[in-house]
Design a protein around this motif. Structure first.
Motif, PDB file in Angstrom:
ATOM      1  N   ALA A  78      12.682  12.210  -4.801  1.00 20.93           N
ATOM      2  CA  ALA A  78      13.306  10.784  -4.549  1.00 20.93           C
ATOM      3  C   ALA A  78      12.936   9.912  -5.423  1.00 20.93           C
ATOM      4  O   ALA A  78      12.268  10.094  -6.595  1.00 20.93           O
ATOM      5  CB  ALA A  78      12.628  10.267  -3.184  1.00 20.93           C
ATOM      6  N   ALA A  79      13.594   8.615  -5.361  1.00 20.60           N
ATOM      7  CA  ALA A  79      13.333   7.427  -6.312  1.00 20.60           C
ATOM      8  C   ALA A  79      13.299   6.462  -5.227  1.00 20.60           C
ATOM      9  O   ALA A  79      14.232   6.476  -4.292  1.00 20.60           O
ATOM     10  CB  ALA A  79      14.618   7.438  -7.192  1.00 20.60           C
ATOM     11  N   GLY A  80      12.776   5.189  -5.681  1.00 19.78           N
ATOM     12  CA  GLY A  80      12.457   4.105  -4.882  1.00 19.78           C
ATOM     13  C   GLY A  80      11.278   3.219  -5.430  1.00 19.78           C
ATOM     14  O   GLY A  80      11.070   3.530  -6.652  1.00 19.78           O
ATOM     15  N   THR A  81      10.873   2.353  -4.511  1.00 24.84           N
ATOM     16  CA  THR A  81      10.078   1.440  -5.105  1.00 24.84           C
ATOM     17  C   THR A  81       8.766   1.726  -4.133  1.00 24.84           C
ATOM     18  O   THR A  81       8.744   2.187  -3.213  1.00 24.84           O
ATOM     19  CB  THR A  81      10.539  -0.055  -4.773  1.00 24.84           C
ATOM     20  N   VAL A  82       7.466   1.435  -4.802  1.00 21.90           N
ATOM     21  CA  VAL A  82       6.098   1.531  -4.398  1.00 21.90           C
ATOM     22  C   VAL A  82       6.054   0.537  -3.190  1.00 21.90           C
ATOM     23  O   VAL A  82       6.136  -0.912  -3.712  1.00 21.90           O
ATOM     24  CB  VAL A  82       5.052   1.677  -5.328  1.00 21.90           C
ATOM     25  N   ALA A  83       6.019   0.642  -1.996  1.00 20.34           N
ATOM     26  CA  ALA A  83       5.785  -0.323  -1.056  1.00 20.34           C
ATOM     27  C   ALA A  83       3.997  -0.532  -0.849  1.00 20.34           C
ATOM     28  O   ALA A  83       3.988  -1.604  -0.370  1.00 20.34           O
ATOM     29  CB  ALA A  83       6.458   0.353   0.280  1.00 20.34           C
ATOM     30  N   ALA A  84       3.347   0.487  -0.902  1.00 19.27           N
ATOM     31  CA  ALA A  84       1.842   0.266  -0.716  1.00 19.27           C
ATOM     32  C   ALA A  84       1.087   1.197  -1.584  1.00 19.27           C
ATOM     33  O   ALA A  84       1.804   2.357  -1.836  1.00 19.27           O
ATOM     34  CB  ALA A  84       1.471   0.337   0.683  1.00 19.27           C
ATOM     35  N   VAL A  85      -0.029   1.118  -2.064  1.00 18.26           N
ATOM     36  CA  VAL A  85      -0.850   1.935  -2.803  1.00 18.26           C
ATOM     37  C   VAL A  85      -2.165   2.240  -2.137  1.00 18.26           C
ATOM     38  O   VAL A  85      -2.837   1.146  -1.480  1.00 18.26           O
ATOM     39  CB  VAL A  85      -1.193   1.534  -4.229  1.00 18.26           C
ATOM     40  N   GLY A  86      -2.838   3.522  -1.997  1.00 19.79           N
ATOM     41  CA  GLY A  86      -4.199   3.686  -1.668  1.00 19.79           C
ATOM     42  C   GLY A  86      -5.201   3.135  -2.731  1.00 19.79           C
ATOM     43  O   GLY A  86      -4.858   2.767  -3.680  1.00 19.79           O
ATOM     44  N   ARG A  87      -6.235   3.003  -2.270  1.00 19.26           N
ATOM     45  CA  ARG A  87      -7.371   2.448  -2.864  1.00 19.26           C
ATOM     46  C   ARG A  87      -7.661   2.849  -4.426  1.00 19.26           C
ATOM     47  O   ARG A  87      -8.142   2.196  -5.367  1.00 19.26           O
ATOM     48  CB  ARG A  87      -8.797   2.457  -2.432  1.00 19.26           C
ATOM     49  N   ARG A  88      -7.538   4.088  -4.496  1.00 21.30           N
ATOM     50  CA  ARG A  88      -7.879   4.879  -5.867  1.00 21.30           C
ATOM     51  C   ARG A  88      -6.651   5.091  -6.698  1.00 21.30           C
ATOM     52  O   ARG A  88      -6.450   5.799  -7.864  1.00 21.30           O
ATOM     53  CB  ARG A  88      -8.458   6.258  -5.350  1.00 21.30           C
ATOM     54  N   VAL A  89      -5.516   4.656  -6.255  1.00 22.43           N
ATOM     55  CA  VAL A  89      -4.399   4.540  -7.365  1.00 22.43           C
ATOM     56  C   VAL A  89      -4.273   3.635  -8.355  1.00 22.43           C
ATOM     57  O   VAL A  89      -4.581   2.592  -8.088  1.00 22.43           O
ATOM     58  CB  VAL A  89      -3.054   4.665  -6.269  1.00 22.43           C
ATOM     59  N   THR A  90      -4.184   4.234  -9.504  1.00 19.30           N
ATOM     60  CA  THR A  90      -4.316   3.118 -10.563  1.00 19.30           C
ATOM     61  C   THR A  90      -2.707   3.356 -11.573  1.00 19.30           C
ATOM     62  O   THR A  90      -2.748   2.601 -12.385  1.00 19.30           O
ATOM     63  CB  THR A  90      -5.403   3.795 -11.581  1.00 19.30           C
ATOM     64  N   ASN A  91      -2.205   4.416 -11.302  1.00 20.30           N
ATOM     65  CA  ASN A  91      -0.992   4.750 -12.022  1.00 20.30           C
ATOM     66  C   ASN A  91       0.432   4.183 -12.068  1.00 20.30           C
ATOM     67  O   ASN A  91       1.139   3.874 -12.868  1.00 20.30           O
ATOM     68  CB  ASN A  91      -0.765   6.305 -12.228  1.00 20.30           C
ATOM     69  N   VAL A  92       0.447   3.629 -10.613  1.00 23.60           N
ATOM     70  CA  VAL A  92       1.460   2.823 -10.461  1.00 23.60           C
ATOM     71  C   VAL A  92       0.886   1.513  -9.437  1.00 23.60           C
ATOM     72  O   VAL A  92      -0.084   1.765  -9.083  1.00 23.60           O
ATOM     73  CB  VAL A  92       2.865   3.459  -9.699  1.00 23.60           C
ATOM     74  N   ALA A  93       1.920   0.624  -9.375  1.00 23.10           N
ATOM     75  CA  ALA A  93       1.473  -0.554  -8.423  1.00 23.10           C
ATOM     76  C   ALA A  93       2.572  -1.095  -7.622  1.00 23.10           C
ATOM     77  O   ALA A  93       3.831  -0.472  -7.727  1.00 23.10           O
ATOM     78  CB  ALA A  93       1.098  -1.641  -9.383  1.00 23.10           C
ATOM     79  N   GLU A  94       2.392  -1.685  -6.481  1.00 18.55           N
ATOM     80  CA  GLU A  94       3.433  -2.306  -5.663  1.00 18.55           C
ATOM     81  C   GLU A  94       4.473  -2.604  -6.272  1.00 18.55           C
ATOM     82  O   GLU A  94       4.248  -3.711  -7.383  1.00 18.55           O
ATOM     83  CB  GLU A  94       2.872  -3.161  -4.634  1.00 18.55           C
ATOM     84  N   GLY A  95       5.586  -2.393  -5.834  1.00 19.08           N
ATOM     85  CA  GLY A  95       6.837  -2.975  -6.429  1.00 19.08           C
ATOM     86  C   GLY A  95       7.388  -2.087  -7.674  1.00 19.08           C
ATOM     87  O   GLY A  95       8.684  -2.416  -8.155  1.00 19.08           O
ATOM     88  N   ASP A  96       6.780  -1.243  -8.246  1.00 21.11           N
ATOM     89  CA  ASP A  96       7.424  -0.466  -9.268  1.00 21.11           C
ATOM     90  C   ASP A  96       8.183   0.590  -8.991  1.00 21.11           C
ATOM     91  O   ASP A  96       8.544   1.043  -7.791  1.00 21.11           O
ATOM     92  CB  ASP A  96       6.033   0.495  -9.892  1.00 21.11           C
ATOM     93  N   LEU A  97       9.464   0.530  -9.827  1.00 19.00           N
ATOM     94  CA  LEU A  97      10.511   1.617  -9.516  1.00 19.00           C
ATOM     95  C   LEU A  97      10.111   2.836  -9.926  1.00 19.00           C
ATOM     96  O   LEU A  97       9.830   3.147 -11.165  1.00 19.00           O
ATOM     97  CB  LEU A  97      11.797   1.052 -10.238  1.00 19.00           C
ATOM     98  N   VAL A  98      10.113   4.082  -9.061  1.00 16.97           N
ATOM     99  CA  VAL A  98       9.502   5.343  -9.397  1.00 16.97           C
ATOM    100  C   VAL A  98      10.311   6.379  -9.098  1.00 16.97           C
ATOM    101  O   VAL A  98      11.246   6.039  -8.244  1.00 16.97           O
ATOM    102  CB  VAL A  98       8.050   5.381  -8.890  1.00 16.97           C
ATOM    103  N   TYR A  99      10.003   7.634  -9.592  1.00 14.15           N
ATOM    104  CA  TYR A  99      10.656   8.978  -9.151  1.00 14.15           C
ATOM    105  C   TYR A  99       9.335   9.950  -8.633  1.00 14.15           C
ATOM    106  O   TYR A  99       8.177   9.748  -9.144  1.00 14.15           O
ATOM    107  CB  TYR A  99      11.486   9.616  -9.806  1.00 14.15           C
ATOM    108  N   VAL A 100       9.802  10.778  -7.821  1.00 16.38           N
ATOM    109  CA  VAL A 100       8.747  11.617  -7.496  1.00 16.38           C
ATOM    110  C   VAL A 100       9.206  12.882  -6.822  1.00 16.38           C
ATOM    111  O   VAL A 100      10.324  13.074  -6.355  1.00 16.38           O
ATOM    112  CB  VAL A 100       8.005  11.052  -6.132  1.00 16.38           C
TER     113      VAL A 100
END
Length: 323
Positions: free
Chosen positions: A75-97
């Motif tokens: 998929a592709a989309g935007t990051v709605a929330a991140v876990g405490r240990r996540v550092t590679n992306v932030a809320e609002g980033d446009l990403v693919y997975v």
């Protein structure tokens, strides 16, 4: 995790039993909760692939998946929330997975939880509206080119070049300095791979004796490698174009599996993901405009229809527009 404007429930295409396309229906399900190493993706678009049909049929079920099962590996989309240990992306980033494992459900949904290590920021050059159909095939094509291990200036023959993985492999091969002979499906396929930069574009539905003669004109000593996205009698003939000591690579799942031949190495491969692979893919993509060819787009509520379309032939990929 920050809740932001994330609702408690969402629309998702899911199924409660294995079977044909008709088992997929639009449902209202809870938005998945994320762990410390996960992100919550607000899905814009999701790719529709044969692997999704395999999950629906009960043949390729992701580890830990349970009913109601939400298919979708990419998929592709935007990051709605991140876990405490996540550092590679932030809320609002446009990403693919490409969600290699997805015990909390796949991407045929308005929201999906996925491990952050499977996620990368969308590189420049990829249209956001088509990005959901890219990750699985792009990463698998990259693995195939790595399996061949050819140096810049070598000749690679890509069979099935106008398909989902093939048309991305053509572009990635050119970015690695390879000369590409693209064997595509029909006139529409030939037009597509020519536009994507193939050095020689040929119709695999044509006279194979003539096709092989054209290949020998440009590579009198034979091609250095074959990337096979399909098997069968046509591939067996095309493999005659390989030089002695050449390599034929194919993704696991191709049926019938390519035949071993004297003087030729045959090797299967799988798509691999992870931070380093995603970074390398992004660097290759950002070398210039990168086209993800979408043959047809379906709304989320017509996921079953998209699965029926999978059973036909088309260039490129199918896509669910979730938003």
């Amino acid at each position: 995790m920050t809740a932001g404007d994330v609702p408690e429930r969402m629309q998702a295409a899911a199924f409660d039993e294995f079977g044909g396309p008709e088992v997929i229906t639009l449902r209202t399900l809870p938005v998945p909760q994320i762990a410390d190493d996960e992100i919550l993706l607000k899905v814009w678009s999701a790719g529709v692939g044969v692997w999704d049909a395999g999950a629906r049929e009960g043949k390729l079920v992701p580890e830990g998946a349970a009913f109601p099962m939400v298919p979708g590996a990419e998929a592709a989309g935007t990051v709605a929330a991140v876990g405490r240990r996540v550092t590679n992306v932030a809320e609002g980033d446009l990403v693919y997975v490409y969600g290699y494992t997805r015990p909390k459900g796949g991407f045929y949904a308005e929201y999906a939880a996925t491990k952050a290590e499977y996620v990368a920021k969308l590189p420049a050059g990829v249209p956001a509206e088509h990005a959901g159909a890219m990750p699985t095939d792009a990463l698998t094509a990259l693995s195939g080119l790595d399996a061949l291990g050819l140096s810049a200036g070598a000749w690679v023959l890509i069979f099935g070049a106008s398909g989902g993985q093939g048309h991305l492999a053509v572009q990635l091969a050119k970015r690695q300095g390879l000369n590409v002979i693209a064997v595509a499906s029909g006139a529409e396929g030939v037009t597509l791979v020519t536009r994507l930069g193939a050095d020689l574009s040929l119709d695999g539905h044509g006279d194979l004796t003539e096709v092989l003669a054209r290949i020998r004109e440009v590579t009198p000593d034979g091609v250095d490698g074959v990337l096979a996205m399909a098997g069968g009698a046509t591939l067996d003939r095309l493999a005659e174009a390989l030089r002695d000591g050449g390599l034929l690579a194919y993704p696991n799942g191709v049926q019938p599996a390519p035949r071993e031949r004297p003087g030729v190495t045959v090797q299967a491969y799988d798509g691999e993901t992870g931070p380093e692979r995603l970074q390398r893919l992004n660097e290759l993509i950002e070398a210039g405009p990168f086209q993800v060819h979408v043959a047809e787009t379906f709304p989320l509520g017509r996921a079953a229809e998209a699965h029926r379309r999978l059973q036909t032939s088309f260039p490129g990929r199918l896509l669910l527009a979730v938003r």
